[in-house]
Design an enzyme around this catalytic site. Structure first.
Site, mmCIF file in Angstrom:
data_model
loop_
_atom_site.group_PDB
_atom_site.id
_atom_site.type_symbol
_atom_site.label_atom_id
_atom_site.label_comp_id
_atom_site.label_asym_id
_atom_site.label_seq_id
_atom_site.Cartn_x
_atom_site.Cartn_y
_atom_site.Cartn_z
ATOM 1 N N ARG A 1 0.827 -1.218 0.000
ATOM 2 C CA ARG A 1 0.000 0.000 0.000
ATOM 3 C C ARG A 1 0.856 1.260 0.000
ATOM 4 O O ARG A 1 0.327 2.374 -0.010
ATOM 5 C CB ARG A 1 -0.867 0.039 1.261
ATOM 6 C CG ARG A 1 -1.753 -1.168 1.423
ATOM 7 C CD ARG A 1 -3.083 -0.857 0.827
ATOM 8 N NE ARG A 1 -3.896 -2.052 0.728
ATOM 9 C CZ ARG A 1 -5.111 -2.071 0.251
ATOM 10 N NH1 ARG A 1 -5.651 -0.965 -0.203
ATOM 11 N NH2 ARG A 1 -5.808 -3.174 0.200
ATOM 12 N N LYS B 1 14.578 -6.443 4.915
ATOM 13 C CA LYS B 1 14.923 -5.415 5.897
ATOM 14 C C LYS B 1 16.297 -5.627 6.558
ATOM 15 O O LYS B 1 16.975 -4.663 6.895
ATOM 16 C CB LYS B 1 13.849 -5.343 6.980
ATOM 17 C CG LYS B 1 12.526 -4.745 6.510
ATOM 18 C CD LYS B 1 11.555 -4.650 7.665
ATOM 19 C CE LYS B 1 10.222 -4.076 7.210
ATOM 20 N NZ LYS B 1 9.298 -3.870 8.329
ATOM 21 N N GLY C 1 9.411 -12.065 17.179
ATOM 22 C CA GLY C 1 10.104 -12.088 15.890
ATOM 23 C C GLY C 1 10.590 -10.699 15.506
ATOM 24 O O GLY C 1 10.712 -9.804 16.362
HETATM 25 P P1 ATR Z 1 7.866 -11.226 11.914
HETATM 26 O O1 ATR Z 1 9.052 -10.656 11.205
HETATM 27 O O2 ATR Z 1 6.534 -10.835 11.319
HETATM 28 O O3 ATR Z 1 7.921 -10.967 13.386
HETATM 29 P P2 ATR Z 1 8.765 -13.917 12.372
HETATM 30 O O4 ATR Z 1 10.130 -13.417 12.723
HETATM 31 O O5 ATR Z 1 8.605 -15.143 11.525
HETATM 32 O O6 ATR Z 1 7.913 -12.805 11.631
HETATM 33 O O7 ATR Z 1 7.965 -14.128 13.766
HETATM 34 C C1 ATR Z 1 6.645 -14.566 13.801
HETATM 35 C C2 ATR Z 1 6.160 -14.469 15.254
HETATM 36 O O8 ATR Z 1 4.776 -14.843 15.320
HETATM 37 C C3 ATR Z 1 6.888 -15.384 16.207
HETATM 38 O O9 ATR Z 1 6.929 -14.753 17.474
HETATM 39 C C4 ATR Z 1 5.965 -16.620 16.219
HETATM 40 O O10 ATR Z 1 6.126 -17.442 17.347
HETATM 41 P P3 ATR Z 1 7.283 -18.581 17.373
HETATM 42 O O11 ATR Z 1 8.586 -17.843 17.574
HETATM 43 O O12 ATR Z 1 6.935 -19.473 18.506
HETATM 44 O O13 ATR Z 1 7.196 -19.266 16.022
HETATM 45 C C5 ATR Z 1 4.636 -15.938 16.248
HETATM 46 N N1 ATR Z 1 3.441 -16.718 15.827
HETATM 47 C C6 ATR Z 1 3.043 -17.028 14.553
HETATM 48 N N2 ATR Z 1 1.849 -17.655 14.567
HETATM 49 C C7 ATR Z 1 1.448 -17.745 15.871
HETATM 50 C C8 ATR Z 1 0.292 -18.266 16.555
HETATM 51 N N3 ATR Z 1 -0.734 -18.834 15.891
HETATM 52 N N4 ATR Z 1 0.226 -18.162 17.916
HETATM 53 C C9 ATR Z 1 1.243 -17.584 18.593
HETATM 54 N N5 ATR Z 1 2.349 -17.066 18.021
HETATM 55 C C10 ATR Z 1 2.464 -17.150 16.673
#
Ligand code: ATR
Length: 285
Positions: free
Chosen positions: A18, A68, A131
């Site tokens: 966007r 990034k 994350g």
């Molecule tokens: P981003 O850059 O968007 O933060 P990422 O580094 O892949 O992406 O991190 C994703 C985050 O969402 C992590 O904290 C992940 O938890 P884990 O470290 O245990 O994988 C969290 N996450 C994704 N789906 C989730 C869910 N359904 N419930 C809880 N945490 C979730």
């Protein structure tokens, strides 16, 4: 002769970004002649794409998933404090031939929370997720004068690592921040603000965690956004939360910060958020 100022967002995939409409709306508001395009390089050609963009007269670029960290590496000689803390760069520009990088995500989140009337000084904040999205906003949240940020993650170890990395460069903040697993969530603790920084809403999933307590004043904020309530905000609403907001305002506010870095002028975010909200709602009807 005047030439149109060129800006871009670089990511993969990028068709749904966007950013062009947001920046074009800012430019229109401020009477600036500006062109803002989408660029979709392969992971291997990101660096070359950035170099080419600036060599051909580009004035500024936003960087999004998955580049990034690569942008951070490219600009590592000239990073803002925000970018150093975030470990990722979403805004690039050149000054005296050198590439500079900043991260405006955290400041975008904080300015959106303030716009929404959330009282950050003294606040007890629960951040779900550990994350890149969580790391990117930690610094500006802690700088907002809050009392404590508790970072809980499905994988507890990742939250502990995030906090210990953070404290290695900010040891004075130890009493303002803590980490744990989502399963350690105490249903009796009350929070002023609960932020979903997980990617769960992207997949339409709710956050896997025990019941969360929402008081009359607790604010729930999802960094994701959409045409209807995100899965996390539905989860919060079902648990009795009355103050809900998604990350559309954060998206527009982080863009406004990038715009300010590039143009030294601050656009008004509210009309752009309102217009985009209408468009998003229309798309799901
Ligand atoms: P981003 O850059 O968007 O933060 P990422 O580094 O892949 O992406 O991190 C994703 C985050 O969402 C992590 O904290 C992940 O938890 P884990 O470290 O245990 O994988 C969290 N996450 C994704 N789906 C989730 C869910 N359904 N419930 C809880 N945490 C979730």
């Amino acid at each position: 002769m005047t030439t149109t100022a060129r800006y871009a967002v670089i990511g993969h995939p990028i068709t749904h970004s966007r950013s062009p409409e947001i920046h074009m709306a800012f430019a229109k508001q401020l009477g600036i002649d500006l062109h803002y395009e989408r660029i979709d390089p392969t992971p291997a050609s990101f660096e070359q794409t950035v170099q080419q963009f600036f060599a051909q007269g580009g004035l500024g670029a936003n960087v999004t998933v998955p580049f990034k960290e690569q942008a951070w590496q490219m600009a590592r000689a000239h990073l803002s404090a925000r970018a150093r803390d975030a470990g990722a760069v979403n805004t690039l520009w050149q000054s005296t031939g050198q590439l500079h990088g900043c991260n405006t995500d955290g400041v975008g989140l904080v300015s959106d929370l303030l716009r929404l009337g959330v009282k950050l000084p003294g606040a007890n904040i629960l951040m779900l997720g550990a994350g890149g999205a969580a790391r990117g906003v930690l610094g500006p949240l802690l700088d907002s004068g809050c009392n404590h940020v508790r970072v809980l993650n499905r994988t507890a170890q990742r939250a502990h690592r995030l906090i210990s990395d953070w404290l290695a460069s900010h040891p004075e903040q130890a009493k303002y921040i803590s980490a744990g697993g989502l399963d350690e969530l105490d249903p009796e603790t009350s929070w002023d603000l609960v932020i979903n920084a997980t990617s769960s809403s992207l997949q339409g999933q709710s956050v896997s965690m025990p019941a969360l307590r929402f008081d009359a004043d607790t604010f729930a904020y999802d960094m994701m956004y959409g045409g209807q309530l995100t899965a996390f905000l539905q989860q919060a609403q079902q648990a009795g939360c009355r103050h809900l907001a998604d990350g559309l305002g954060m998206l527009v506010s982080q863009a406004a910060e990038s715009f300010y870095i590039w143009r030294s002028r601050r656009p008004a975010v509210a009309p752009v958020i309102d217009a985009m909200r209408l468009e998003l709602q229309r798309a799901v009807r």
